[in-house]
Write a protein that holds these residues in place. Structure first.
Motif, PDB file in Angstrom:
ATOM      1  N   ALA A 155       1.048  -1.247  -0.126  1.00 52.89           N
ATOM      2  CA  ALA A 155       0.055  -0.184   0.014  1.00 52.89           C
ATOM      3  C   ALA A 155       0.867   1.251  -0.053  1.00 52.89           C
ATOM      4  N   PRO A 161      -8.608   8.485  -1.243  1.00 55.04           N
ATOM      5  CA  PRO A 161      -8.483   7.033  -0.608  1.00 55.04           C
ATOM      6  C   PRO A 161      -7.326   6.807   0.152  1.00 55.04           C
ATOM      7  N   SER A 162      -7.567   6.101   1.285  1.00 54.15           N
ATOM      8  CA  SER A 162      -6.493   5.758   1.992  1.00 54.15           C
ATOM      9  C   SER A 162      -6.705   4.045   1.970  1.00 54.15           C
ATOM     10  N   PHE A 170      -5.365   1.739   0.074  1.00 58.44           N
ATOM     11  CA  PHE A 170      -5.191   1.349  -1.180  1.00 58.44           C
ATOM     12  C   PHE A 170      -4.339  -0.016  -1.127  1.00 58.44           C
ATOM     13  N   THR A 171      -4.823  -1.128  -1.582  1.00 56.46           N
ATOM     14  CA  THR A 171      -3.858  -2.320  -1.666  1.00 56.46           C
ATOM     15  C   THR A 171      -4.128  -3.025  -2.914  1.00 56.46           C
ATOM     16  N   TRP A 200      -9.759  -0.204  -1.693  1.00 59.29           N
ATOM     17  CA  TRP A 200      -9.395   0.966  -1.007  1.00 59.29           C
ATOM     18  C   TRP A 200     -10.405   1.238  -0.044  1.00 59.29           C
ATOM     19  N   LYS A 201     -10.386   2.388   0.876  1.00 59.22           N
ATOM     20  CA  LYS A 201     -10.954   2.801   1.867  1.00 59.22           C
ATOM     21  C   LYS A 201     -11.896   3.940   1.243  1.00 59.22           C
ATOM     22  N   THR A 236     -15.690   0.152  -3.722  1.00 61.52           N
ATOM     23  CA  THR A 236     -14.226   0.434  -3.443  1.00 61.52           C
ATOM     24  C   THR A 236     -13.257  -0.777  -3.869  1.00 61.52           C
ATOM     25  N   SER A 237     -13.855  -1.391  -4.816  1.00 58.65           N
ATOM     26  CA  SER A 237     -12.555  -2.283  -5.371  1.00 58.65           C
ATOM     27  C   SER A 237     -12.695  -2.554  -6.706  1.00 58.65           C
ATOM     28  N   THR A 253      -3.407   8.367  -4.498  1.00 53.29           N
ATOM     29  CA  THR A 253      -2.733   7.171  -3.539  1.00 53.29           C
ATOM     30  C   THR A 253      -2.304   5.875  -4.256  1.00 53.29           C
ATOM     31  N   ALA A 265      -0.571   2.252  -4.866  1.00 57.83           N
ATOM     32  CA  ALA A 265      -0.395   0.639  -4.375  1.00 57.83           C
ATOM     33  C   ALA A 265       0.705  -0.053  -5.394  1.00 57.83           C
TER      34      ALA A 265
END
Length: 110
Positions: free
Chosen positions: A4, A24-25, A27-28, A41-42, A68-69, A100, A102
């Motif tokens: 992330a 967003p935070s 993030f993966t 992500w959130k 969010t995906s 953000t 990833a």
């Protein structure tokens, strides 16, 4: 297997006067057994659409609304980086430099 990046909004957002668009935070990027990559992500309060950029996506990116995906297929092997940014109701965003990130080392599927 996902990584992330940090990242929040910066100055210069394209949202309405007096507001700051926040990216967003959390993030993966995670690869599954078929080789696809799941980006998650959130969510950001008050934001319903996000812009994704990176490998396996169209050059102009993908707009994701109400989620969010996102799953990305046919990602090249090796070190890869994706970016996500919030979109305002007119499709504006912060500069890409503030999106953000990833990172993920993508392997060949099993």
């Amino acid at each position: 297997m996902g990584g992330a990046g940090g990242g929040t909004a910066g100055a210069g957002g394209a949202s309405g006067a007096g507001s700051t668009l926040v990216n967003p935070s959390g993030f993966t990027a995670t690869q599954n057994e078929t080789g696809d990559v799941r980006l998650t992500w959130k969510g950001v309060r008050g934001v319903s659409s996000y812009l994704l950029l990176g490998p396996g996506l169209p050059r102009a990116g993908v707009t994701v609304t109400g989620a969010t995906s996102y799953a990305v297929a046919k990602v090249p092997s090796g070190q890869q980086r994706w970016l996500v940014g919030s979109l305002d109701d007119r499709g504006g965003s912060t500069p890409v430099a503030y999106f953000t990130a990833a990172d993920l080392i993508v392997g060949k599927p099993d």
